[in-house]
Design a protein around this motif. Structure first.
Motif, PDB file in Angstrom:
ATOM      1  N   VAL A   4       3.154  46.440  44.350  1.00 47.41           N
ATOM      2  CA  VAL A   4       2.812  45.419  43.345  1.00 47.41           C
ATOM      3  C   VAL A   4       1.568  45.854  42.575  1.00 47.41           C
ATOM      4  O   VAL A   4       1.513  45.753  41.349  1.00 47.41           O
ATOM      5  CB  VAL A   4       2.596  44.039  44.015  1.00 47.41           C
ATOM      6  CG1 VAL A   4       2.074  43.027  43.007  1.00 47.41           C
ATOM      7  CG2 VAL A   4       3.877  43.549  44.659  1.00 47.41           C
ATOM      8  N   LEU A   5       0.567  46.352  43.290  1.00 50.22           N
ATOM      9  CA  LEU A   5      -0.656  46.814  42.640  1.00 50.22           C
ATOM     10  C   LEU A   5      -0.351  47.998  41.713  1.00 50.22           C
ATOM     11  O   LEU A   5      -0.852  48.048  40.584  1.00 50.22           O
ATOM     12  CB  LEU A   5      -1.694  47.208  43.691  1.00 50.22           C
ATOM     13  CG  LEU A   5      -3.049  47.647  43.151  1.00 50.22           C
ATOM     14  CD1 LEU A   5      -3.687  46.525  42.344  1.00 50.22           C
ATOM     15  CD2 LEU A   5      -3.962  48.047  44.291  1.00 50.22           C
ATOM     16  N   THR A   6       0.477  48.911  42.157  1.00 49.43           N
ATOM     17  CA  THR A   6       0.869  50.057  41.331  1.00 49.43           C
ATOM     18  C   THR A   6       1.608  49.590  40.083  1.00 49.43           C
ATOM     19  O   THR A   6       1.368  50.087  38.975  1.00 49.43           O
ATOM     20  CB  THR A   6       1.760  51.021  42.142  1.00 49.43           C
ATOM     21  OG1 THR A   6       1.050  51.441  43.309  1.00 49.43           O
ATOM     22  CG2 THR A   6       2.136  52.228  41.327  1.00 49.43           C
ATOM     23  N   ALA A   7       2.483  48.617  40.260  1.00 47.26           N
ATOM     24  CA  ALA A   7       3.235  48.081  39.123  1.00 47.26           C
ATOM     25  C   ALA A   7       2.304  47.408  38.128  1.00 47.26           C
ATOM     26  O   ALA A   7       2.452  47.564  36.905  1.00 47.26           O
ATOM     27  CB  ALA A   7       4.303  47.109  39.598  1.00 47.26           C
ATOM     28  N   LEU A   8       1.319  46.656  38.613  1.00 49.10           N
ATOM     29  CA  LEU A   8       0.365  45.982  37.721  1.00 49.10           C
ATOM     30  C   LEU A   8      -0.499  46.984  36.960  1.00 49.10           C
ATOM     31  O   LEU A   8      -0.738  46.828  35.762  1.00 49.10           O
ATOM     32  CB  LEU A   8      -0.511  45.016  38.513  1.00 49.10           C
ATOM     33  CG  LEU A   8       0.164  43.728  38.986  1.00 49.10           C
ATOM     34  CD1 LEU A   8      -0.785  42.925  39.873  1.00 49.10           C
ATOM     35  CD2 LEU A   8       0.607  42.898  37.799  1.00 49.10           C
ATOM     36  N   VAL A   9      -0.966  48.008  37.656  1.00 52.16           N
ATOM     37  CA  VAL A   9      -1.765  49.046  36.995  1.00 52.16           C
ATOM     38  C   VAL A   9      -0.922  49.768  35.943  1.00 52.16           C
ATOM     39  O   VAL A   9      -1.390  50.041  34.837  1.00 52.16           O
ATOM     40  CB  VAL A   9      -2.342  50.035  38.030  1.00 52.16           C
ATOM     41  CG1 VAL A   9      -2.957  51.244  37.347  1.00 52.16           C
ATOM     42  CG2 VAL A   9      -3.364  49.339  38.919  1.00 52.16           C
TER      43      VAL A   9
END
Length: 74
Positions: A4-9
């Protein structure tokens, strides 16, 4: 959670890149339009002066013809 963090970044990076490209393209378009407006203004000034120049040339030719008829210029 890491995904999720990778997707947001990735989303933020893609959004910044997209909007940056749009902004740069808009600035380039604005610059090119300004340059084109300058060229059009220069052309319009020339087009406005041409009839005046044509009338002046016509007057000079009439004067020259009058001088030639009087024998002043040959």
């Amino acid at each position: 959670m890491t995904e999720v963090l990778t997707a947001l970044v990735s989303l933020v990076g893609a959004a910044i890149g997209t909007f940056g490209g749009i902004w740069a393209g808009a600035k380039l378009t604005e610059y090119r339009l300004a340059q084109l407006e300058k060229k059009v203004d220069a052309h319009n000034q020339f087009a406005l002066r041409m009839p005046v120049m044509e009338e002046q040339i016509r007057t000079l030719f009439h004067r020259l013809d009058a001088w030639e008829r009087k024998g002043v210029a040959k």
